[in-house]
Write a protein that holds these residues in place. Structure first.
Motif, short mmCIF file in Angstrom:
data_model
loop_
_atom_site.label_atom_id
_atom_site.label_comp_id
_atom_site.label_asym_id
_atom_site.label_seq_id
_atom_site.Cartn_x
_atom_site.Cartn_y
_atom_site.Cartn_z
N ASN B 58 0.83 -1.20 0.00
CA ASN B 58 0.00 0.00 0.00
C ASN B 58 0.86 1.25 0.00
N ARG B 59 1.91 1.19 0.74
CA ARG B 59 2.81 2.33 0.74
C ARG B 59 3.36 2.57 -0.64
N GLU B 60 3.69 1.45 -1.27
CA GLU B 60 4.23 1.55 -2.62
C GLU B 60 3.23 2.28 -3.51
N LYS B 61 1.97 1.93 -3.29
CA LYS B 61 0.91 2.58 -4.08
C LYS B 61 0.95 4.08 -3.86
N LYS B 62 1.03 4.45 -2.63
CA LYS B 62 1.00 5.88 -2.34
C LYS B 62 2.22 6.58 -2.89
N ILE B 73 -0.11 -5.62 -10.19
CA ILE B 73 0.81 -4.82 -10.99
C ILE B 73 1.88 -4.23 -10.08
N LEU B 74 1.42 -3.81 -8.93
CA LEU B 74 2.39 -3.25 -7.98
C LEU B 74 3.36 -4.31 -7.50
N LEU B 75 2.75 -5.48 -7.32
CA LEU B 75 3.59 -6.59 -6.89
C LEU B 75 4.71 -6.82 -7.90
N GLU B 76 4.26 -6.75 -9.13
CA GLU B 76 5.24 -6.99 -10.18
C GLU B 76 6.36 -5.97 -10.10
N ARG B 77 5.93 -4.74 -9.85
CA ARG B 77 6.95 -3.69 -9.77
C ARG B 77 7.94 -4.01 -8.67
N VAL B 78 7.35 -4.45 -7.57
CA VAL B 78 8.23 -4.73 -6.43
C VAL B 78 9.06 -5.99 -6.69
N ILE B 79 8.41 -6.99 -7.33
CA ILE B 79 9.13 -8.24 -7.52
C ILE B 79 10.17 -8.11 -8.61
N ASN B 80 9.72 -7.65 -9.73
CA ASN B 80 10.63 -7.71 -10.87
C ASN B 80 11.65 -6.59 -10.88
N PRO B 82 12.86 -4.91 -8.08
CA PRO B 82 13.04 -4.51 -6.68
C PRO B 82 14.25 -3.59 -6.49
N ASP B 83 15.10 -3.64 -7.47
CA ASP B 83 16.30 -2.82 -7.29
C ASP B 83 16.13 -1.40 -7.78
N PHE B 84 15.05 -1.13 -8.48
CA PHE B 84 14.88 0.21 -9.03
C PHE B 84 13.99 1.04 -8.11
N GLN B 85 14.46 2.17 -7.74
CA GLN B 85 13.65 3.06 -6.94
C GLN B 85 13.83 4.46 -7.48
N ASP B 86 12.92 5.33 -7.07
CA ASP B 86 13.08 6.71 -7.49
C ASP B 86 14.33 7.31 -6.85
N ALA B 87 15.03 8.05 -7.65
CA ALA B 87 16.30 8.59 -7.16
C ALA B 87 16.11 9.56 -6.01
N CYS B 88 14.91 10.09 -5.91
CA CYS B 88 14.72 11.07 -4.83
C CYS B 88 14.92 10.44 -3.46
N LEU B 268 15.44 0.53 2.99
CA LEU B 268 15.78 1.16 1.72
C LEU B 268 14.66 1.06 0.70
N GLY B 269 13.73 0.16 0.91
CA GLY B 269 12.63 0.05 -0.05
C GLY B 269 11.72 1.26 0.00
N THR B 270 11.40 1.69 1.18
CA THR B 270 10.48 2.81 1.33
C THR B 270 11.18 4.09 1.75
N GLY B 271 12.42 3.97 2.15
CA GLY B 271 13.09 5.16 2.66
C GLY B 271 12.52 5.60 3.98
#
Lengths: 569, 959
Positions: B58-62, B73-80, B82-88, B268-271
Motif C-alpha cells: 500500500n505504501r508503494e501505491k501511495k 501490478i504493484l507486486l510486479e513492480r516490487v518483484i521484478n 526490486p532494485d529500481f527506486q526513485d532517485a529522490c 531502503l525500499g520505502t526510505g
C-alpha cells in the motif's frame, strides 16, 4: 632484612614545600612525616594520599632504606601559575578557608621572581643542615659525596639513612630572575660550580627536564605527565620543543665531559620525551666517539651508563606504537602539540579471584619502550621502577570493556619526526579529554591493591625479558634482573600503589612481590604469546630464585651501581 | 552514575534471548534471502506476515500515486524491479543522515543519536540510563568526512534532560521486555553558534509496512565514536517480532561489527526509518557461551567485543517507540514537549496518505537557505572598501582603559549595562602574561555609524579611548601587477619587469662582463651582500673568536608579515612550531594559498624572509639560483639550522586585517623575550595600542626594524615612532630608491631596489629582482642580530636598561654607516655597513639618548577622536582612489560612493571643528560624511598635514 635502595625519592621535599622560611623547619620535626590537618569527609582520598608524607626521613629509616637518592625539585611555573595544578588542588579541595600544607609564598616567589636556583640551593642547604643535626656523627642522615677527597664521605653508615643528592629538572640550574634586563638563560655557571672540586655538595644525576616546558631552559622536549588538569588551561604542561636542542646537547657535554674535571653528573632520562631520548642516545654515542670528549673509564673501556630513575614501561617497541594510536590531533590553543589517543591492547590477566580481571601497562611515552630498555642495558645502566600507580598503568576499574582510552601529548616537531606517516592524519580536535572516575573495585574482582601488585611484577618481568633477549655481550654479561631497582618517587606528589603507600610498607611489599612473581610470570607469558613454560625468573636446578632476584631488585642492584660509579663503600 | 556497559550487557543478553526464541523463523528467512540473492526466490515470498506485506505494498501505491492500479501490478513492480527506486530517495537518506550525530559521554564512552523533533533526540536507554548521565554528555553533529575527504569536527550541543527526558523504567527482572530507548532534549544552539534546527529532524511513523523481511536496510551510525558511517551493503531485514507481548523488536543482518548503540536503521525500499538499533546478537553455543568468529568460546577477560561472531542486530521498532511515547508517564512540565512531539509524528490514526506525502525531514524554512557566510573583514575584490560596518552589524572597538584597580571589571559592567548583548574580551587573550592589560575588545551590535558609537564609548567612565577596529592600510599593493607595474605609483611595491635588466646599472658591485657569465650573474644576484659589506666567512670568524656563535644561534627573531610560504629557497628557515598566525588564530602561519602555486603575488613574507634565512642552494635550477640569507650564511658555516619565527599579521598585503594583529603579535614577542623584530610593512594610520606596544618593546630592549614605506612621501608607522629603527632603500648604484619614503626619522638605508628574491610564477618556483623598503629591512634586522650576538656580554655589563640596547645599536648603526653624497639625510645616516657595525665599539651609557624622553620631546600617544576619524577617512579616501584608478597625486578623482550609514550630527560638528582648527581648506565639496571628506587630492593634502603635525624625531648619533 636485606638492604633497600631507592633510586629516586624526596625525603625532605614535602617539609620544604610546607614552609617558605626554611629556618623554621630546622628543628627536631624535620624527619617526621608531614600530615594534613584532619578534615574528615571533605578531603578527597586521592589528593590526601598524594599530599601526605610517603618517605620522610623517619619513614625511610623505619623501612630499612640503606641508600637513597634524594632529589631536589623546585616546582616549575606550571605548578605555581594562576591556573596551576597546585592552585587547583588547593581551591578544589580545601576551599579558601583551610590552609593547605603547602606554603603559598613559595609559589608566589616562583610566579614573580622565578629564580629557580635560589629555591633549589635553599633546599640543598636544608639537606646539608639535616646531615649535621644535632651533629655530624649522630645525625639521622648522611650525605655522601665524592668531593673533599676523604674516603669517609663515600662510606655508607649503618643505622643512618645514607643519601646522595640529585637534581630533578634542568630548571633548577637557572640562576636568573624573570625580570633580568638582558637574560643569559645560562645553566653553565651552575653546572661548573656544582662539578667543582671545592663545592660543598655532589650530585649523582640530573634530569634535564620535568613536567613542563620552561622556555628559558629549553634543553629538550618533555614527556607529558599531567593528568590532573586540562592541558589547555596550563599550556606549559604540553611539550613544544624539537627533541634535544642545541643547548641541550651542550649541557649534556658540560655535565659529562671529564676533560677538566673528574666529577661528572649523570643524566637521568626520566621525563624526556621519546624523541628526546632517542636524540640523547645519539648524542651520547657521538660524544663517546669524539676525541675531544673525555669519558669515565671502567677498566679500559669508556663507561657512560644511561639511567632512568623512576619509570614505568609501555610494554611495546617503538615500531609497534602506531598500532596503539587512535585519534591524533591538536587542540585549539595548543597547536604546537599533538594529542594522541591510545588504546591499550595487551592485557595481562590478574591471577586473583575469578581470574577475569586484567591490567595493561601505561603506554604513554613518558614510560620506556623496549628500545629504551635495550639502550640502557647496552650502556650498562640502571632502571628504577616507579611506585606511582598511574605510571605503572593503573586505570579506571570500570572500563572492563577492553578498550581503555588513554591520551598523550607530543610536540608537533617530535611527532612528525617519529611518526611521519601518522603525521598526515593530524586533525583539529574539539573536545577535551575528560578524566574518568576511579573506583576501588568490588566483590569478586581483584581490588586495586592486587592489580597494582601484579602490574609491578609484570613490569619487572617485562624489563628482564627484553634485556635477556639481547646477546650476552650486549647486556654486559649480566642478567636482565640486574638492571632493575626501585625508584619509588615517594613524596614527588604521586599516587603511590596501595601495596606500598609509604616507605614503611616497602619490606612487606617486597614480601608480596616475592609471593606474586611466579604467578605473574605465567600470566605475562600468556599475554605476550610466549611459548608455554617460557622462563623469565631465573631457576637454579629447577628451583625459582625469586627471593634472590627480588632482594637484588629492592636493594643490591642499586647499591652496586652506585658503588661502581661513584666508588661508594 | 549507572554503569553503561552493564546495561549494554543486559541489552545484548535480551537480544540474544529474543533471537534464539525465534531462531527457526529467522533461519528460514536467511535461507530465503540466500535463495533470493541467487535469483531463486521472490522478495515477496519471504515475509510470513500477510498484513505487513499488504501494508508495505500500500505504501508503494501511495509513493507511486497510482491508486487505481491493481495490486498485482504493484507486486510486479516490487518483484521484478526490486532494485529500481526513485532517485529522490537519496535526498531522503541524506537528510536522515544529517540528523544523526555522535554522543560523547562524560566518562569517555560513545554512542549514536538522532534528532526526532524540535530539539529532541533519541538514543538507547543504555546510553542514557538516567538524566544525570545525559546531562554530562554532548551531541556532536556533522562529525564526518565530506566529499573531498576533509574532516569536519562538527558542532557540539549540550544535552538538556532537565527540559525533557523520557525512557521506560528499567526492567526489574531479566524476563521483562525492555524498550531500549531514551529521548532527551538538546540545547538549540551549539558551538560556533550553530543552530540545532539547521540539521532538521526526522518524523517517525507508527504505521507498519515500512519494510518486510528480506528487504534491504541501511544503518547510519558513529561506530565507537568514529566519523559518521553508513552501512550500505547487503543488509537484509531478518524478521519482525510479532508475538503478542514480544513485538518490540526486529532483527536485521549484521556486517561484522556490532552496530553502534543508537544507530538509525532505515528501510531502503520505502526510505523509512524502521528501528533504533539497540544490541547485537552474539552467536551462542548450547551452554549459552558466546562464540568468537574463529569458533572458540569468547572470554570476556581477554577477548574484545570485536572478536565475537555477531550474527544479527536487534533494533527497537519505531512503531513501538511511538506507542511508548504516547503512553509513558512523564513529569507535568514535560507534557507539552511530548504533545508537540506527537503532533509532528505520524501515528496510527493518521492515514497512510499523510505518512507518505509529508516531508520526512523538516527544517525551519528560514534555514532552508545555505548557511550564511561568516561575517568577515575580508575586503571584497571590488573597489568598495567596506570600512565602518562589518556584515551582521557587529562593530568592534579596541578600548583603552584608564587603568587602576578593577578597571577592567568596572568598565565591562558599564558597557554591558549600556549595550545589552555587547561582548567584552581582553585584547590579548593568550594564556600568558601580557602588556596589554588595559586594553579590551568590545563588540556591539549597531546599525549606526561606527564613529558615532566610538564617541559614545569614549564618554563612558573609565574609557580613555575607543578605537573602531577598521581595516587599515599598508604600503604594499597586492594583485597580479605587483610584479609588473612601473614603480612610480604611490603606495606600490613592485618588482619591476621580470627579470630586471641589471645592465642598466653602472654599479661598483659588478662589472659589465659579469652579465655574460654564469658566475658573474651569481655575483650580480648578491650585489646586496657587497653593498652592506657582508662577508660571511669573516663574520663567522669574528663571532667564533669572540665565543659568540651560540649567541647568534640562540637568538630569537620575529617576522611580522604575510606568513610562511613553502618555496625551496626558504626551506627550513621558518620556525613553524612556535609561530602563530594571528589573523586566523590557528597554528601554521602559512599563506592561505600556499598550496595554490599559480598565484604569484603571495609570498611577501617569504621574499623578505629569504634575505635573512634563504638557502644558498635551494631546489632551483642553476640558472635561477642566487643570493642567500645573511644569517643563514653564518649558520651554514657552523652546519647549524637558523630559523626565524613568522607571525602572519596580515592576510594580504594591502590591508592589515586589523592593527590588533600586529599589536598582539608584538605582545607575544615581547613577553617571550625575542630580541629582534623585522617588519617589512608599514601601517597607516596607526593606533594607540600600536604606539604603546612599540614603546614597550623598546623599553624591553627589543630591536624593532621597520620599513620606511614606499612612495608615500612620508614615513609610515610604526617606522616613524621613536622606538623603532627605520629603514629606507638603495639601489646597486648606492642611490636612494626613488620609491623609498624618506624623512628626518629614517635611521639608515640598505639595499632595496632590485634585490634578488624568490617568487612563484606560472613556471613554478622562480626568482626575480624586487623593489621596496621591504627588502632593505631584513638587511638591518640581520645586522641587528649579528650585533647583539657579538656584543652580548658587553651589553650586559654596560647597560642596565633595555632601551639602552636599542639606542646603542642605533648609535653604532649611525656611526658606522657608509656615507654617500647621494644619500641625503632624509634617507638615513648612510648605507648599512655590517663589517664596520660589528667592529664599532659600544658607546657608554651616558652617550645614549632615551627616544621617549619627555623632557625634550612632546610625544603623546593619545589623540582626539576627531583627529583619528578625520585622518582615517582621509587615508581611506586616498587608498580608495588609488585602487579605483591608477591615480597619482595631482589627479582629481570624484568619489561618489559612500559606505556605511550617515554619521550623527554631533560627529559632523566635531569633525567640522577639527578641520577648522587644522586649517584645512574650507569651501571645497564635502562628500557624504561617512566615507570621505573631500576629493582625493584634498585628502592627500590633509594626510600630509596631519602627518607633519604628528612627527617624531629619533635620536641622531651621526656627526
Amino acid at each position: 632484612m636485606a638492604d633497600i635502595f631507592d633510586f629516586h625519592f624526596h625525603p625532605l621535599g614535602k617539609q620544604f614545600l610546607s614552609n617558605y622560611d626554611v629556618e623554621e623547619l630546622k628543628n627536631d620535626h624535620y624527619s617526621n612525616p608531614v600530615t594534613l590537618p584532619p578534615l574528615g569527609a571533605t578531603l578527597n582520598d586521592l589528593l590526601s594520599r598524594i599530599l601526605n608524607s610517603q618517605a620522610s626521613v623517619s619513614q625511610a629509616r623505619q623501612a630499612g632504606v640503606k641508600l637513597g637518592i634524594a632529589n631536589i625539585i623546585t616546582p616549575e611555573y606550571v605548578f605555581a601559575s594562576e591556573k596551576g595544578v597546585l592552585k587547583l588542588l588547593e581551591l578544589d579541595l580545601f576551599g579558601k578557608d583551610v590552609i593547605a600544607p603547602l606554603d603559598s609564598r613559595i609559589f608566589d616567589f616562583i610566579r614573580k621572581n622565578r629564580n629557580y636556583n635560589f629555591l633549589f640551593e635553599r633546599e640543598v642547604g636544608f639537606y646539608g643542615w639535616a646531615s649535621t643535626y644535632p651533629d655530624k656523627k649522630s645525625s639521622k642522615i648522611k650525605i655522601l659525596t665524592r668531593k673533599e677527597g676523604a674516603q669517609d664521605n663515600l662510606k655508607m653508615e649503618e643505622g643512618r639513612l645514607n643519601l646522595i643528592l640529585a637534581i630533578e629538572g634542568g630548571h633548577n640550574l637557572l640562576n636568573e630572575a624573570l625580570d633580568v634586563v638582558f637574560p643569559t638563560n645560562s645553566l653553565s655557571e651552575k653546572i661548573k660550580e656544582y662539578r667543582d672540586k671545592g663545592h660543598n655538595y655532589d650530585y649523582l644525576y640530573v634530569t634535564l627536564t620535568h613536567l613542563s616546558h620552561v622556555p628559558r631552559v629549553s634543553l629538550c622536549s618533555h614527556a607529558f605527565g599531567f593528568k590532573l588538569v586540562a592541558a589547555n588551561k596550563v599550556n606549559e604542561a604540553v611539550p613544544v620543543l624539537n627533541g634535544l636542542t642545541r643547548k641541550g646537547k651542550e649541557t649534556i657535554r658540560e655535565l659529562m665531559d671529564c676533560s677538566n674535571n673528574e666529577y661528572p653528573i649523570l643524566i637521568d632520562i626520566k621525563h624526556m620525551s621519546l624523541k628526546s631520548r632517542f636524540d640523547f642516545y645519539k648524542e651520547r654515542s657521538n660524544l663517546l666517539n669524539d676525541s675531544a670528549f673525555k669519558a669515565v673509564k671502567k677498566g679500559n673501556k669508556k663507561w657512560w651508563p644511561i639511567i632512568a630513575t623512576h619509570m614505568g614501561i609501555t610494554g611495546y617497541r617503538y615500531s609497534e606504537m602506531t598500532e596503539l594510536f587512535g585519534e591524533i590531533g591538536f587542540e585549539r590553543g595548543l597547536e604546537s602539540s599533538v594529542r594522541i589517543r591510545f588504546e591499550r591492547q595487551r592485557k595481562m590477566k590478574v591471577p586473583v579471584g575469578w581470574g577475569v580481571d586484567h591490567v595493561c601497562f601505561n603506554p604513554m611515552t613518558i614510560n620506556l619502550c623496549d628500545d629504551d630498555i635495550e639502550e640502557i642495558a647496552k650502556s650498562n645502566g640502571l632502571i628504577g621502577i616507579s611506585l606511582d600507580a598511574r605510571i605503572l598503568g593503573h586505570e579506571n576499574f570500570k572500563k572492563r570493556n577492553n578498550s581503555i582510552d588513554e591520551y598523550d601529548y607530543m610536540s608537533k616537531d617530535d611527532f612528525v619526526r617519529l611518526f611521519p606517516e601518522q603525521a598526515k592524519k593530524i586533525i583539529p580536535l574539539n573536545e577535551i579529554p575528560v578524566e574518568v572516575e576511579t573506583e576501588e573495585g568490588f566483590l569478586g574482582f581483584a581490588v586495586r591493591k592486587e592489580r597494582e601488585l601484579y602490574l609491578f611484577c609484570f613490569t619487572l618481568l617485562h624489563v628482564a625479558r627484553v634485556i635477556d633477549q639481547l646477546t650476552d655481550k650486549e647486556r654486559n654479561n649480566k642478567s636482565g634482573w640486574e638492571f632493575l631497582t626501585i625508584g619509588s618517587d615517594f613524596d614527588g606528589l604521586i599516587d603511590s600503589i596501595k601495596e606500598a603507600e609509604t616507605a614503611t610498607d616497602l619490606p612487606s611489599f617486597r614480601k608480596e612481590v616475592k609471593k606474586a612473581l611466579a604467578k605473574a610470570e605465567k600470566s605475562y607469558v600468556e599475554a605476550y604469546d610466549l611459548p608455554d613454560g617460557f622462563e623469565i625468573i631465573p631457576r637454579k636446578s629447577g628451583k625459582l630464585q625469586t627471593d634472590q632476584v627480588i632482594d637484588m631488585v629492592f636493594g643490591q642492584n642499586g647499591i652496586n651501581f652506585v658503588k661502581e660509579w661513584w666508588g661508594v663503600s | 552514575m549507572a554503569n553503561v556497559s552493564s546495561l549494554q550487557q543486559i541489552s545484548i543478553e535480551h537480544a540474544a534471548k529474543d533471537y534464539y526464541q525465534i531462531e527457526d523463523q529467522i533461519e528460514r528467512v536467511r535461507r530465503d534471502i540466500a535463495l533470493l540473492q541467487k535469483g531463486e526466490k521472490k522478495l515477496t515470498e519471504i515475509s510470513g506476515n500477510k498484513d505487513r506485506l499488504k501494508a508495505r505494498l500500500n505504501r508503494e501505491k501511495k509513493i507511486l500515486s497510482e491508486t487505481d492500479q491493481p495490486i498485482d501490478i504493484l507486486l510486479e513492480r516490487v518483484i521484478n524491479n526490486p532494485d529500481f527506486q526513485d532517485a529522490c530517495i537519496l535526498d531522503r537518506l541524506v537528510s536522515f543522515s544529517r540528523t544523526v550525530g555522535r554522543i560523547i559521554l562524560g566518562n569517555g564512552g560513545y554512542g549514536t543519536g538522532w534528532l526526532i523533533g524540535n530539539n529532541l533526540m533519541i538514543t538507547n536507554q543504555h546510553v542514557f540510563p538516567d538524566a544525570d548521565t545525559a546531562s554530562h554528555a554532548k551531541l556532536n553533529l556533522a562529525y564526518e568526512r565530506d566529499v573531498t575527504g576533509e574532516i569536519n569536527s562538527g558542532y557540539y550541543f549540550d544535552i538538556r534532560p532537565d527540559i525533557f527526558f523520557m525512557t521506560p523504567p528499567q526492567p526489574k527482572d531479566s524476563d521483562e521486555e525492555i524498550l531500549d530507548f531514551a529521548i532527551v532534549a538538546v540545547e538549540p544552539v551549539g558551538t560556533d553558534n550553530k543552530k540545532l534546527s539547521d540539521f532538521g529532524h526526522v518524523i517517525l511513523d507508527q504505521n507498519i509496512g515500512k519494510v518486510f523481511e528480506g528487504e534491504n536496510c541501511m544503518i547510519i551510525q558513529h561506530p565507537k565514536g568514529d566519523y559518521k558511517k553508513v552501512v550500505l551493503r547487503d543488509i537484509r531485514l531478518l524478521t519482525v517480532e510479532d508475538a503478542p507481548g514480544a513485538d518490540s523488536h526486529l532483527f536485521y543482518q549484521s556486517d561484522t561489527l556490532p552496530g553502534s548503540s543508537g544507530s538509525m536503521v532505515v528501510a531502503l525500499g520505502t526510505g523509512e526509518i524502521i528501528a533504533l538499533h539497540n544490541a547485537g546478537v552474539p552467536k551462542r553455543d548450547s551452554q549459552g557461551n558466546y562464540i568468537k568468529k574463529n569458533g572458540d568460546i569468547w572470554n570476556s577477560a581477554v577477548d574484545s567485543d570485536d572478536s565475537i561472531d555477531w550474527i544479527a542486530n536487534q533494533g527497537v521498532r519505531v512503531s513501538r517507540i511511538v506507542s511508548a511515547i504516547q503512553n509513558l508517564p512523564l513529569p507535568e512540565k514535560m507534557e507539552k514537549v511530548r504533545q508537540d512531539l506527537l503532533n509532528i509524528m505520524i501515528t496510527a490514526e493518521d492515514s497512510i496518505v499523510h505518512a507518505v506525502s509529508s516531508k520526512s525531514v523538516v527544517r525551519d524554512s528560514a534555514d532552508k537557505q545555505k548557511d550564511k557566510a561568516e561575517p568577515s573583514d575580508k575586503i571584497p575584490s571590488g573597489d568598495k572598501i567596506n570600512m565602518s560596518d562589518t556584515p551582521a552589524n557587529m562593530q568592534m572597538f579596541v578600548v583603552k582603559l584608564n587603568g587602576g584597580p578593577y578597571s577592567t571589571e568596572f568598565v565591562t559592567q558599564l558597557i554591558k549595562a549600556k549595550y545589552p548583548g555587547a561582548q567584552v574580551e581582553p585584547y590579548s587573550n593568550f594564556n600568558m602574561s601580557t602588556l596589554l592589560k588595559d586594553y579590551m575588545i568590545v563588540s556591539i551590535r549597531n546599525s549606526g555609524n561606527i564613529w558615532d558609537l566610538a564617541a559614545q564609548l569614549e564618554a563612558i567612565e573609565g574609557i580613555e579611548e575607543a578605537e573602531p577596529e577598521v581595516p587599515r592600510f599598508t604600503t604594499m599593493k597586492s594583485g597580479e601587477d605587483e610584479l609588473f607595474t612601473p614603480s612610480d605609483n604611490p603606495f606600490l611595491e613592485s618588482s619591476g619587469d621580470e627579470p630586471t635588466d641589471m645592465s642598466k646599472y653602472s654599479s661598483k658591485y659588478f662589472s659589465k662582463s659579469d652579465h655574460n657569465s654564469a658566475k658573474g650573474r651569481m655575483k650580480i644576484r648578491k650585489w646586496n651582500h657587497s653593498a652592506v659589506n657582508y662577508d660571511p666567512v669573516k663574520i663567522h670568524k669574528l663571532l667564533k673568536d669572540n665565543n659568540s656563535i651560540n649567541n647568534l644561534l640562540d637568538l630569537k627573531i620575529a617576522q611580522f608579515d604575510t606568513g610562511n610560504f613553502p618555496h625551496s629557497k626558504v626551506k627550513n628557515g621558518f620556525n613553524s612550531v612556535i609561530d602563530y598566525d594571528f589573523v586566523d588564530r590557528d597554528s601554521d602561519a602559512m599563506d592561505e594559498r600556499a598550496w595554490i602555486k599559480q598565484l604569484t603575488h603571495f609570498g611577501h613574507g617569504m621574499r623578505t624572509g629569504s634575505l635573512i634565512i634563504g638557502n644558498e642552494h635551494s631546489g632551483l635550477p642553476e640558472d635561477k639560483e642566487g643570493n642567500f640569507g645573511l644569517l643563514k650564511g653564518i649558520a651554514d658555516l657552523e652546519n647549524e639550522d637558523f630559523r626565524i619565527v613568522p607571525f602572519r599579521v596580515t592576510k594580504n598585503v594591502i590591508l592589515v586585517g586589523r592593527v590588533g594583529e600586529v599589536v598582539r603579535a608584538a605582545d607575544k614577542v615581547i613577553t617571550e623575550r625575542f630580541d629582534v623584530i623585522t617588519m617589512s610593512l608599514g601601517i597607516i594610520p596607526g593606533t594607540r595600542a600600536l604606539k604603546e606596544i612599540v614603546k614597550k618593546a623598546y623599553d624591553r630592549g627589543v630591536i624593532w626594524c621597520c620599513a620606511a614605506g614606499n612612495q608615500v612621501k612620508f614615513v609610515v608607522e610604526p617606522a616613524k615612532y621613536p622606538g623603532t629603527i627605520c629603514i629606507a632603500a638603495t639601489n646597486p648604484e648606492d642611490k636612494p630608491w626613488s620609491g623609498s619614503c624618506s624623512g628626518n626619522n629614517v635611521d639608515i638605508a640598505a639595499p632595496g631596489e632590485d634585490v634578488y628574491v624568490p617568487i612563484f610564477s606560472e613556471k613554478g618556483e622562480d626568482m626575480t629582482y624586487g623593489n621596496g623598503t621591504s627588502y632593505a629591512t631584513p638587511h638591518v634586522a640581520s645586522s641587528a642580530a649579528l650585533w647583539i650576538a657579538k656584543n652580548q656580554d658587553e651589553i650586559r655589563k654596560k647597560y642596565s636598561q633595555g632601551w639602552q640596547r636599542v639606542e646603542a645599536f642605533r648609535y653604532c648603526l649611525h656611526r658606522s654607516a657608509r656615507k654617500k653624497p647621494a644619500i641625503s639625510s632624509d634617507y638615513g645616516k648612510g648605507i648599512l655597513d655590517i663589517d664596520a657595525l660589528l667592529n664599532m665599539p659600544l658607546p657608554e651609557a651616558n652617550e645614549l639618548k632615551y627616544a621617549y624622553d619627555s623632557r625634550f620631546e612632546s610625544y603623546s600617544t593619545g589623540s582626539t577622536l576627531a583627529a583619528r576619524e578625520d585622518q582615517y577617512k582621509n587615508i581611506a579616501n586616498v587608498i580608495n582612489g588609488l585602487t579605483k584608478d591608477e591615480v597619482r597625486p595631482g589627479k582629481k578623482v570624484e568619489l561618489t560612493e559612500s559606505t556605511g550609514s550617515m554619521t550623527s550630527s554631533s560627529r559632523s560638528a566635531s569633525l567640522s571643528t577639527f578641520r577648522n582648527v587644522a586649517g584645512f581648506d574650507k569651501g571645497k565639496t564635502i562628500l557624504t560624511e561617512s566615507m570621505s571628506s573631500g576629493t582625493f587630492i584634498e585628502s592627500w593634502e590633509r594626510v600630509k598635514k596631519l602627518n607633519d603635525e604628528d612627527n617624531y624625531s629619533k635620536p641622531d648619533y651621526s656627526n
